[in-house]
Scaffold this active site. Structure first.
Site, PDB file in Angstrom:
ATOM      1  CE  LYS A 200      -3.741   2.256   2.555  1.00  0.00           C
ATOM      2  NZ  LYS A 200      -4.624   2.176   3.735  1.00  0.00           N
ATOM      3  CE  LYS A 253      -6.535   2.004  -0.746  1.00  0.00           C
ATOM      4  NZ  LYS A 253      -7.193   2.046   0.581  1.00  0.00           N
TER       5      LYS A 253
END
Length: 330
Positions: A200, A253
């Site tokens: 992330k 992400k």
């Protein structure tokens, strides 16, 4: 004998193109995010201004929205909660009667076959907006890693107790997959998988989400625990750590700007790979479509197909509901 390659032979008709198509989007590939608000107003349905077509929903409105989407073929959701009150420790995140816990119970009662994923993080529940406990010394604030792990584990267990099918830690604290796995096992939830936000990034593409989840940091930023967008080899170190800690899924992400990372993770590991097409990706396509600059449907589908082609097995996308409703994905 032909003197050059004639690739157009296989593109001549729609039927031929479909026959040799290498990737396709299916309903079971897509996960729809929802923002559920703890409110006494049963009719609460607040548009998210930076994410056209998306809403903050009361539990009752959420039930209506999901019910309609399930009829259209929705297979999976991920839940984000907005509590009535916030505090430094994010206690509403792991409260037994928290808004996400109630939403999970509702879903499993109404639609037992619907895959319910819960976001495990504290940023929506803390008054400072960070993903963990904050310690301040000599005017300097630090997000504490190890002290946060226990609270994340408690949150995951509370979601499993409510009936969540998958828990998805998004905080990026070191060791949180291990802490959650051990806590789930000790509580008897050995069959509940962990979908780790393994890679992330500290991305500028999260902007609209801050409004949607009311989770903007009240000071500083998240660069000390989310990844530097310039790094790729670090992604493999993070994913490897989560594999060793027994993650069941690995997530990347954002998705679109990090297709190379999705491919790296797909090539390196044999676990299912998820990708999150985040709020900024969604909002930019919606804005361009609203201005008539692009064909919104075509660009949305192409963006998702690119994520799938890069190696994602599962895609979290705000386009999911609409694409299913209009039969663009089946």
């Amino acid at each position: 004998m032909a003197e050059f390659f004639r690739g157009r032979r296989l593109r001549r008709t729609a039927a031929l193109r479909e026959m040799v198509r290498e990737n396709e989007l299916r309903a079971q590939d897509l996960i729809m995010p929802y923002f559920v608000v703890d409110t006494g107003d049963a009719t609460f349905r607040k548009p998210i201004s930076s994410m056209p077509g998306q809403f903050q929903l009361s539990l009752q409105e959420f039930e209506k929205q999901v019910g309609k989407a399930v009829k259209n073929g929705l297979r999976g959701i991920i839940l984000f909660g907005i509590p009535k009150k916030k505090d430094p420790a994010g206690t509403e995140g792991y409260a037994q009667d928290g808004i996400v816990q109630r939403a999970v119970r509702l879903c499993k009662q109404r639609w037992p076959e619907l895959v319910v994923i819960t976001d495990v993080c504290l940023c929506e529940y803390t008054d400072h907006g960070h993903c963990g406990l904050v310690r301040k010394e000599r005017g300097i604030a630090t997000v504490e890693n190890d002290a946060t792990l226990e609270l994340l584990a408690r949150t995951a267990v509370s979601h499993a107790e409510a009936g969540a099918d998958i828990v998805a830690p998004s905080d990026m604290m070191d060791g949180r997959v291990m802490a959650i796995r051990e806590a789930l096992d000790e509580a008897g939830f050995t069959e509940v998988p962990v979908m780790s936000y393994a890679v992330k990034y500290a991305s500028a593409f999260y902007g609209p989400f801050r409004e949607a989840a009311e989770s903007a940091p009240q000071f500083g930023d998240r660069k000390t625990y989310q990844m530097d967008p310039a790094n790729s080899r670090e992604a493999l170190r993070e994913a490897t750590a989560d594999v060793l800690e027994e993650a069941d899924f690995l997530m990347v992400k954002p998705a679109g700007p990090y297709l190379d990372i999705i491919r790296m993770v797909r090539d390196e590991f044999d676990l299912p790979v998820a990708a999150y097409q985040v709020s900024g990706e969604y909002s930019m396509i919606m804005a361009a479509a609203a201005n008539g600059w692009v064909n919104g449907d075509a660009v949305a589908l192409e963006s998702l197909l690119g994520i799938k082609r890069a190696g994602a097995d599962i895609i979290i996308s705000y386009f999911t509901e609409d694409l299913l409703e209009r039969g663009l994905v089946k």
